[in-house]
Write a protein that holds these residues in place. Structure first.
Motif, PDB file in Angstrom:
ATOM      1  N   GLN A  28       0.865  -1.172   0.000  1.00  0.00           N
ATOM      2  CA  GLN A  28       0.000   0.000   0.000  1.00  0.00           C
ATOM      3  C   GLN A  28       0.904   1.226   0.000  1.00  0.00           C
ATOM      4  OE1 GLN A  28      -3.147   0.067  -0.398  1.00  0.00           O
ATOM      5  NE2 GLN A  28      -3.594  -2.078  -0.113  1.00  0.00           N
ATOM      6  N   ASP A  29       0.514   2.249  -0.749  1.00  0.00           N
ATOM      7  CA  ASP A  29       1.309   3.469  -0.797  1.00  0.00           C
ATOM      8  C   ASP A  29       1.076   4.282   0.470  1.00  0.00           C
ATOM      9  OD1 ASP A  29       3.019   5.392  -1.749  1.00  0.00           O
ATOM     10  OD2 ASP A  29       1.491   6.410  -2.942  1.00  0.00           O
ATOM     11  N   ARG A  30       2.146   4.826   0.987  1.00  0.00           N
ATOM     12  CA  ARG A  30       2.071   5.760   2.109  1.00  0.00           C
ATOM     13  C   ARG A  30       3.396   6.496   2.189  1.00  0.00           C
ATOM     14  NH1 ARG A  30       2.565   2.478   7.714  1.00  0.00           N
ATOM     15  NH2 ARG A  30       4.390   1.295   7.148  1.00  0.00           N
TER      16      ARG A  30
ATOM     17  N   ARG B 157      -1.853   1.714  -4.351  1.00  0.00           N
ATOM     18  CA  ARG B 157      -1.015   0.518  -4.441  1.00  0.00           C
ATOM     19  C   ARG B 157       0.332   0.853  -5.082  1.00  0.00           C
ATOM     20  NH1 ARG B 157      -1.294  -4.784  -3.855  1.00  0.00           N
ATOM     21  NH2 ARG B 157      -0.395  -6.182  -5.391  1.00  0.00           N
ATOM     22  N   VAL B 158       1.391   0.278  -4.513  1.00  0.00           N
ATOM     23  CA  VAL B 158       2.744   0.477  -4.995  1.00  0.00           C
ATOM     24  C   VAL B 158       3.281  -0.846  -5.526  1.00  0.00           C
ATOM     25  CG1 VAL B 158       5.115   0.933  -4.234  1.00  0.00           C
ATOM     26  CG2 VAL B 158       3.249   2.329  -3.378  1.00  0.00           C
ATOM     27  N   VAL B 159       3.906  -0.779  -6.683  1.00  0.00           N
ATOM     28  CA  VAL B 159       4.651  -1.919  -7.218  1.00  0.00           C
ATOM     29  C   VAL B 159       6.040  -1.382  -7.563  1.00  0.00           C
ATOM     30  CG1 VAL B 159       4.811  -3.680  -9.001  1.00  0.00           C
ATOM     31  CG2 VAL B 159       2.552  -2.947  -8.182  1.00  0.00           C
TER      32      VAL B 159
ATOM     33  N   LEU C 208       8.469  -1.959   5.688  1.00  0.00           N
ATOM     34  CA  LEU C 208       7.110  -1.564   5.294  1.00  0.00           C
ATOM     35  C   LEU C 208       6.196  -1.364   6.500  1.00  0.00           C
ATOM     36  CD1 LEU C 208       6.613  -3.839   2.183  1.00  0.00           C
ATOM     37  CD2 LEU C 208       6.885  -1.353   2.212  1.00  0.00           C
ATOM     38  N   GLU C 209       6.516  -2.028   7.607  1.00  0.00           N
ATOM     39  CA  GLU C 209       5.679  -1.921   8.804  1.00  0.00           C
ATOM     40  C   GLU C 209       6.023  -0.704   9.657  1.00  0.00           C
ATOM     41  OE1 GLU C 209       6.308  -5.668  10.671  1.00  0.00           O
ATOM     42  OE2 GLU C 209       5.075  -6.748   9.214  1.00  0.00           O
ATOM     43  N   ARG C 210       7.174  -0.074   9.410  1.00  0.00           N
ATOM     44  CA  ARG C 210       7.591   1.080  10.209  1.00  0.00           C
ATOM     45  C   ARG C 210       6.616   2.241  10.051  1.00  0.00           C
ATOM     46  NH1 ARG C 210      13.378   1.047   8.045  1.00  0.00           N
ATOM     47  NH2 ARG C 210      14.076  -0.888   8.957  1.00  0.00           N
ATOM     48  N   ASP C 211       6.472   2.968  11.103  1.00  0.00           N
ATOM     49  CA  ASP C 211       5.645   4.171  11.101  1.00  0.00           C
ATOM     50  C   ASP C 211       6.366   5.246  10.285  1.00  0.00           C
ATOM     51  OD1 ASP C 211       4.374   6.602  11.716  1.00  0.00           O
ATOM     52  OD2 ASP C 211       3.898   5.947  13.735  1.00  0.00           O
ATOM     53  N   PRO C 212       5.672   5.901   9.334  1.00  0.00           N
ATOM     54  CA  PRO C 212       6.308   6.955   8.539  1.00  0.00           C
ATOM     55  C   PRO C 212       6.948   8.051   9.387  1.00  0.00           C
ATOM     56  CG  PRO C 212       4.175   6.418   7.622  1.00  0.00           C
ATOM     57  CD  PRO C 212       4.305   5.671   8.930  1.00  0.00           C
ATOM     58  N   GLN C 213       6.412   8.317  10.575  1.00  0.00           N
ATOM     59  CA  GLN C 213       7.006   9.352  11.432  1.00  0.00           C
ATOM     60  C   GLN C 213       8.377   8.939  11.921  1.00  0.00           C
ATOM     61  OE1 GLN C 213       4.207  10.461  14.452  1.00  0.00           O
ATOM     62  NE2 GLN C 213       2.848  11.429  12.990  1.00  0.00           N
TER      63      GLN C 213
END
Length: 82
Positions: A7-9, A38-40, A71-76
């Motif tokens: 998922q894009d974020r 969605r990201v590829v 990928l599971e890391r918080d963007p902050q």
């Protein structure tokens, strides 16, 4: 070749590239695609030490684990460490 579907974020590409760097892989080509949320991402990589493919099963498992964690890391967390 490393393919990532997610998922894009915020910060996804940075986190993936950082995980590849920390795995001592060199990115020779990256194809980045975002379709809606969605990201590829496809990365063509070589091992920095040998200059060849990553073929050791244990190293491949470690890379998969590292990419999942990235990928599971918080963007902050990315913003505060950059």
């Amino acid at each position: 070749m490393v393919e990532v579907f997610s998922q894009d974020r915020s910060g996804v590409l940075y986190r993936l590239a950082r995980a590849l760097f920390e795995a001592r892989l060199s990115i020779s080509l990256a194809k980045i695609s975002t379709d809606g949320s969605r990201v590829v991402d496809v990365f063509y990589v070589t091992d920095v030490d040998s200059g060849g493919k990553l073929i050791d099963p244990a190293s491949i498992r470690a890379l998969r684990r590292s990419l999942r964690e990235a990928l599971e890391r918080d963007p902050q967390d990315v913003e505060s460490s950059a």
